[in-house]
Design a protein around this motif. Structure first.
Motif, PDB file in Angstrom:
ATOM      1  N   TYR A  69      18.369  56.723  58.395  1.00  0.00           N
ATOM      2  CA  TYR A  69      16.976  56.694  57.952  1.00  0.00           C
ATOM      3  C   TYR A  69      16.925  56.655  56.420  1.00  0.00           C
ATOM      4  O   TYR A  69      16.171  55.889  55.829  1.00  0.00           O
ATOM      5  CB  TYR A  69      16.215  57.918  58.483  1.00  0.00           C
ATOM      6  N   TYR A  70      17.754  57.462  55.785  1.00  0.00           N
ATOM      7  CA  TYR A  70      17.768  57.502  54.320  1.00  0.00           C
ATOM      8  C   TYR A  70      18.603  56.373  53.718  1.00  0.00           C
ATOM      9  O   TYR A  70      18.288  55.883  52.634  1.00  0.00           O
ATOM     10  CB  TYR A  70      18.253  58.875  53.838  1.00  0.00           C
ATOM     11  N   LYS A  71      19.658  55.940  54.377  1.00  0.00           N
ATOM     12  CA  LYS A  71      20.492  54.857  53.852  1.00  0.00           C
ATOM     13  C   LYS A  71      19.758  53.523  53.849  1.00  0.00           C
ATOM     14  O   LYS A  71      20.025  52.668  53.013  1.00  0.00           O
ATOM     15  CB  LYS A  71      21.785  54.715  54.654  1.00  0.00           C
ATOM     16  N   GLN A  72      18.805  53.343  54.773  1.00  0.00           N
ATOM     17  CA  GLN A  72      18.060  52.086  54.779  1.00  0.00           C
ATOM     18  C   GLN A  72      17.277  51.911  53.480  1.00  0.00           C
ATOM     19  O   GLN A  72      17.051  50.781  53.043  1.00  0.00           O
ATOM     20  CB  GLN A  72      17.127  52.017  55.992  1.00  0.00           C
ATOM     21  N   ILE A  73      16.915  52.994  52.847  1.00  0.00           N
ATOM     22  CA  ILE A  73      16.197  52.915  51.568  1.00  0.00           C
ATOM     23  C   ILE A  73      17.104  52.297  50.501  1.00  0.00           C
ATOM     24  O   ILE A  73      16.692  51.401  49.760  1.00  0.00           O
ATOM     25  CB  ILE A  73      15.686  54.305  51.141  1.00  0.00           C
ATOM     26  N   SER A  74      18.349  52.744  50.439  1.00  0.00           N
ATOM     27  CA  SER A  74      19.305  52.185  49.465  1.00  0.00           C
ATOM     28  C   SER A  74      19.568  50.714  49.736  1.00  0.00           C
ATOM     29  O   SER A  74      19.635  49.902  48.804  1.00  0.00           O
ATOM     30  CB  SER A  74      20.634  52.943  49.541  1.00  0.00           C
ATOM     31  N   LEU A  75      19.725  50.366  51.004  1.00  0.00           N
ATOM     32  CA  LEU A  75      19.966  48.966  51.355  1.00  0.00           C
ATOM     33  C   LEU A  75      18.771  48.099  50.965  1.00  0.00           C
ATOM     34  O   LEU A  75      18.924  47.010  50.417  1.00  0.00           O
ATOM     35  CB  LEU A  75      20.255  48.849  52.853  1.00  0.00           C
ATOM     36  N   GLU A  76      17.575  48.597  51.252  1.00  0.00           N
ATOM     37  CA  GLU A  76      16.357  47.841  50.950  1.00  0.00           C
ATOM     38  C   GLU A  76      16.156  47.700  49.440  1.00  0.00           C
ATOM     39  O   GLU A  76      15.754  46.644  48.953  1.00  0.00           O
ATOM     40  CB  GLU A  76      15.152  48.526  51.600  1.00  0.00           C
ATOM     41  N   GLU A  77      16.442  48.751  48.691  1.00  0.00           N
ATOM     42  CA  GLU A  77      16.303  48.674  47.239  1.00  0.00           C
ATOM     43  C   GLU A  77      17.296  47.683  46.635  1.00  0.00           C
ATOM     44  O   GLU A  77      16.971  46.973  45.681  1.00  0.00           O
ATOM     45  CB  GLU A  77      16.470  50.055  46.610  1.00  0.00           C
ATOM     46  N   THR A  78      18.482  47.602  47.213  1.00  0.00           N
ATOM     47  CA  THR A  78      19.477  46.653  46.710  1.00  0.00           C
ATOM     48  C   THR A  78      19.032  45.222  46.958  1.00  0.00           C
ATOM     49  O   THR A  78      19.117  44.369  46.062  1.00  0.00           O
ATOM     50  CB  THR A  78      20.848  46.916  47.355  1.00  0.00           C
ATOM     51  N   ILE A  79      18.545  44.922  48.159  1.00  0.00           N
ATOM     52  CA  ILE A  79      18.109  43.553  48.451  1.00  0.00           C
ATOM     53  C   ILE A  79      16.874  43.204  47.620  1.00  0.00           C
ATOM     54  O   ILE A  79      16.750  42.088  47.116  1.00  0.00           O
ATOM     55  CB  ILE A  79      17.882  43.316  49.960  1.00  0.00           C
ATOM     56  N   ASN A  80      15.976  44.154  47.428  1.00  0.00           N
ATOM     57  CA  ASN A  80      14.801  43.904  46.586  1.00  0.00           C
ATOM     58  C   ASN A  80      15.210  43.674  45.132  1.00  0.00           C
ATOM     59  O   ASN A  80      14.561  42.906  44.420  1.00  0.00           O
ATOM     60  CB  ASN A  80      13.796  45.043  46.699  1.00  0.00           C
ATOM     61  N   SER A  81      16.277  44.316  44.693  1.00  0.00           N
ATOM     62  CA  SER A  81      16.768  44.141  43.333  1.00  0.00           C
ATOM     63  C   SER A  81      17.209  42.704  43.083  1.00  0.00           C
ATOM     64  O   SER A  81      16.858  42.101  42.062  1.00  0.00           O
ATOM     65  CB  SER A  81      17.930  45.103  43.086  1.00  0.00           C
ATOM     66  N   ILE A  82      17.960  42.139  44.023  1.00  0.00           N
ATOM     67  CA  ILE A  82      18.434  40.764  43.823  1.00  0.00           C
ATOM     68  C   ILE A  82      17.287  39.767  43.952  1.00  0.00           C
ATOM     69  O   ILE A  82      17.232  38.786  43.229  1.00  0.00           O
ATOM     70  CB  ILE A  82      19.617  40.410  44.767  1.00  0.00           C
ATOM     71  N   ILE A  83      16.349  40.012  44.863  1.00  0.00           N
ATOM     72  CA  ILE A  83      15.195  39.119  45.007  1.00  0.00           C
ATOM     73  C   ILE A  83      14.359  39.126  43.727  1.00  0.00           C
ATOM     74  O   ILE A  83      13.958  38.076  43.233  1.00  0.00           O
ATOM     75  CB  ILE A  83      14.349  39.514  46.234  1.00  0.00           C
ATOM     76  N   THR A  84      14.139  40.310  43.175  1.00  0.00           N
ATOM     77  CA  THR A  84      13.378  40.424  41.923  1.00  0.00           C
ATOM     78  C   THR A  84      14.113  39.731  40.781  1.00  0.00           C
ATOM     79  O   THR A  84      13.503  39.037  39.973  1.00  0.00           O
ATOM     80  CB  THR A  84      13.132  41.903  41.584  1.00  0.00           C
ATOM     81  N   ALA A  85      15.426  39.910  40.729  1.00  0.00           N
ATOM     82  CA  ALA A  85      16.211  39.275  39.662  1.00  0.00           C
ATOM     83  C   ALA A  85      16.117  37.759  39.736  1.00  0.00           C
ATOM     84  O   ALA A  85      15.941  37.093  38.714  1.00  0.00           O
ATOM     85  CB  ALA A  85      17.668  39.721  39.758  1.00  0.00           C
ATOM     86  N   VAL A  86      16.205  37.222  40.938  1.00  0.00           N
ATOM     87  CA  VAL A  86      16.116  35.771  41.096  1.00  0.00           C
ATOM     88  C   VAL A  86      14.723  35.284  40.730  1.00  0.00           C
ATOM     89  O   VAL A  86      14.563  34.303  40.007  1.00  0.00           O
ATOM     90  CB  VAL A  86      16.492  35.366  42.544  1.00  0.00           C
TER      91      VAL A  86
END
Length: 166
Positions: A69-86
């Motif tokens: 439940y808590y690890k999904q937050i880290s995974l989601e923040e990482t994918i959002n980071s690359i999407i925002t960067a692009v």
């Protein structure tokens, strides 16, 4: 950076079990009508340092669901980071995934179980059934990340017009 220095980064997203949880789980399982069960549950839940947690996860799969439940937050923040960067064409603050990840509670279709029901179908007491089989798309997230990194890195290096990306 790791690629240039021939390093392999391995990260474990598995959570260590607090010793108080193991003791409390034993007490709750083998003396279910003990008058101090509320205190035992409180000791167990406090050992996880999660605000407002009021139950004791009794099995390793319960703990896997909780940690996922808590690890999904880290995974989601990482994918959002690359999407925002692009989208912003700014790669200075991008997060990335390691080369390999250890994670518990893998469910069907490349998901991780984040709900209240463990994989064999046992429901925690006093929980709502609408959350029982909640999952997070773990494999899809890693594939999407690799697509962004691979495709957009190629497009940047190849000097292809940004209009192709829209």
């Amino acid at each position: 950076e790791n690629l240039n220095s021939s390093k392999f980064l391995l990260v474990s997203l598995a959570t260590g079990v607090p010793s108080q949880q193991m003791i409390s789980s034993f007490d709750l399982r083998f003396s279910p009508n003990h008058p101090l069960n509320d205190n035992i549950t409180a000791l167990c839940s406090n050992s996880f340092n999660i605000p407002n947690m009021e139950y004791c996860p009794l099995t390793l799969l319960d703990i896997a669901n909780l940690e996922n439940y808590y690890k999904q937050i880290s995974l989601e923040e990482t994918i959002n980071s690359i999407i925002t960067a692009v989208n912003n064409n700014d790669y200075t603050t991008t997060w990335g995934f390691p080369n390999a990840i250890y994670i518990n509670g893998i469910d069907n279709y490349g998901t991780i179980r984040t709900g209240t029901q463990v994989l064999w179908g046992k429901e925690r007491e006093n929980t709502s059934s609408i959350y029982s089989t909640m999952k997070y798309s773990y494999v899809d997230t890693l594939i999407l990340y690799n697509l962004y990194v691979g495709c957009y890195s190629y497009l940047r290096v190849s000097n292809i017009d940004d209009k192709l990306l829209n």
